[in-house]
Design an enzyme around this catalytic site. Sequence first.
Site, short mmCIF file in Angstrom:
data_model
loop_
_atom_site.label_atom_id
_atom_site.label_comp_id
_atom_site.label_asym_id
_atom_site.label_seq_id
_atom_site.Cartn_x
_atom_site.Cartn_y
_atom_site.Cartn_z
N LYS A 22 0.83 -1.21 0.00
CA LYS A 22 0.00 0.00 0.00
C LYS A 22 0.86 1.25 0.00
CE LYS A 22 -1.75 1.59 4.07
NZ LYS A 22 -1.43 3.01 4.28
N ASN A 23 1.87 1.29 0.87
CA ASN A 23 2.65 2.52 1.02
C ASN A 23 3.61 2.77 -0.14
OD1 ASN A 23 1.32 2.99 3.36
ND2 ASN A 23 3.05 2.58 4.73
N CYS A 125 -4.73 13.51 13.29
CA CYS A 125 -4.69 12.10 12.92
C CYS A 125 -4.61 11.31 14.21
CB CYS A 125 -3.47 11.85 12.06
SG CYS A 125 -3.13 10.12 11.83
N ASP A 315 5.31 0.72 11.86
CA ASP A 315 4.06 0.08 11.41
C ASP A 315 3.96 -1.38 11.84
OD1 ASP A 315 3.21 2.42 10.28
OD2 ASP A 315 3.61 1.85 8.20
N ARG A 407 -8.42 -0.55 5.14
CA ARG A 407 -7.56 0.45 4.50
C ARG A 407 -6.22 -0.17 4.11
NH1 ARG A 407 -6.60 5.80 7.65
NH2 ARG A 407 -5.29 5.94 5.80
C1 UD1 Z 1 4.71 6.88 6.16
C2 UD1 Z 1 3.80 5.68 6.06
C3 UD1 Z 1 3.33 5.26 7.44
C4 UD1 Z 1 4.52 5.03 8.36
C5 UD1 Z 1 5.47 6.24 8.36
C6 UD1 Z 1 6.74 6.01 9.12
C7 UD1 Z 1 2.78 5.98 3.89
C8 UD1 Z 1 1.55 6.27 3.09
N1 UD1 Z 1 2.67 6.01 5.24
O1 UD1 Z 1 3.92 7.93 6.71
O2 UD1 Z 1 2.57 4.06 7.32
O3 UD1 Z 1 4.07 4.82 9.69
O4 UD1 Z 1 5.81 6.57 7.01
O5 UD1 Z 1 7.42 4.91 8.63
O6 UD1 Z 1 3.83 5.68 3.35
N2 UD1 Z 1 6.97 14.65 10.31
C9 UD1 Z 1 7.13 15.99 10.57
N3 UD1 Z 1 6.92 16.88 9.56
C10 UD1 Z 1 6.58 16.49 8.30
C11 UD1 Z 1 6.43 15.10 8.03
C12 UD1 Z 1 6.64 14.21 9.06
O7 UD1 Z 1 7.44 16.38 11.69
O8 UD1 Z 1 6.41 17.35 7.43
C13 UD1 Z 1 7.19 13.66 11.39
C14 UD1 Z 1 5.96 12.82 11.69
O9 UD1 Z 1 5.07 13.48 12.56
C15 UD1 Z 1 6.59 11.59 12.29
C16 UD1 Z 1 7.89 11.44 11.51
O10 UD1 Z 1 8.16 12.73 10.95
O11 UD1 Z 1 6.89 11.82 13.64
C17 UD1 Z 1 7.89 10.40 10.41
O12 UD1 Z 1 6.77 10.63 9.58
P1 UD1 Z 1 6.78 10.28 8.03
O13 UD1 Z 1 7.93 9.39 7.72
O14 UD1 Z 1 6.65 11.53 7.25
O15 UD1 Z 1 5.44 9.47 7.88
P2 UD1 Z 1 4.44 9.43 6.65
O16 UD1 Z 1 5.19 9.64 5.38
O17 UD1 Z 1 3.27 10.29 6.94
#
Ligand code: UD1
Length: 432
Positions: A22-23, A125, A315, A407
Amino acid sequence: MDKIRIRGGKSLHGSLHVSGAKNAALPLMAASLLTDQTLTLVNLPHLADITTMANLLSQHGVSIHMNGHAAEGGHTGRVVELSAGTIASTTAPYDLVRKMRASVLVLGPLLARCGQAQVSLPGGCAIGTRPVDLHIQGLEQLGAEIELREGYVHARAPRGLTGTRILFPKVSVGATENLLMAATLARGETILANAAREPEVSDLAHCLVAMGARIEGIGTDTLRVIGVDGLHGATHQVIADRIETGTYVMAAAITGGDIELIGGRMDDLTAMIAVLSKAGVDFEPTDRGFRAARTRRPLRGVDVMTEPYPGFPTDLQAQMMALMCAAEGAAMITETIFENRFMHVPELARMGADITVHGASALVRGVPYLTGAPVMATDLRASVSLVLAGLFARGETVLNRVYHLDRGYERLEEKLAGCGADVERIRGEAAA
Ligand code: UD1
């Protein structure tokens, strides 16, 4: 609303097919916005999040053709053709974005191709605040002008984006993917330093290269992108879902079973395999994937800390916690990626688990048995951890709010039942 009923105590034996990730699929679908030619994705999973992304892309003007037939080799994944001949709208509306945070992945491609994009902020979220500041800062460094107004990110780059060096202050999967897609069409060279190395990021990078992008350093934390004038169509196979794979490994482990994961990739799960080997699970590669068995030894408690890839994935943290409930001894599970990702703890406790949370760590003391109960969870991975607990528990567990599972897990109950689990879906009204 559907429910899932599990009668615990059966050990799982047999084999199951791992679905496409999915991701990986979600950013790959968003990448179709980067070209007016057709991007064909093979091995897409059948999941609610994929449908949400398809709906979002269609309102941007992408024509989507899904082929529901199973591909060769018994693969259940479908083939989808995405053609963004013209972009009808550069706005990703709140109604679609709020359903799924990954919708924000259209921001980079739309901005790079059209010079503008308006994307609703994803909002709160269930697993913490999860901001998008890293996505926004990175795009600003590429020369975009960004304003936050009325709940939307308004991004403009009328003269296009310009490559530069971006050092992420924190590892982010989504921000790396958004910036990688945007940089493919930027002028000159972009360096993404401290980039996420997750296999899903590499899968996206490989697909972009097949579309004509110039990217070096794939699989490392430094990606070098040399912008090109345009991308073209390609055909790309989505990688196997490592989180789904890991979840079924834990299902085998918690029930003292032996499962072959067809299409599963051990290389993408080295941290989990190291931890579970210490806990008493045996792994063996096979022609079609690998086997995971916990038939020779009792489960032992092992400490785990979640980390960006190649560390132990956040995850799989909830599933690991369910597993440790069934282990001899204690396990300290520390979550370093997301705040507030222990919502499964009170539900596991209702089934008899002994878990104490101190800040970002949970001390799990193994118990001889759990007891089935009606349970529910507020996110995808927490929900599946309750399914694992139900497989181990005595008696009947009924999981509510199954839409969270839908999902991210394709035909979960069928795959588990195929390995001997006593699990069934109770549909709609009958479940009400
Ligand atoms: C993706 C995955 C999710 C997984 C996560 C971490 C998808 C669709 N989802 O989510 O299943 O749990 O990676 O492996 O691929 N952060 C910030 N600012 C930002 C973006 C992120 O502070 O602009 C923080 C987040 O709050 C979190 C950390 O960075 O604490 C990691 O998040 P991130 O790797 O961005 O997760 P997603 O890409 O949303």
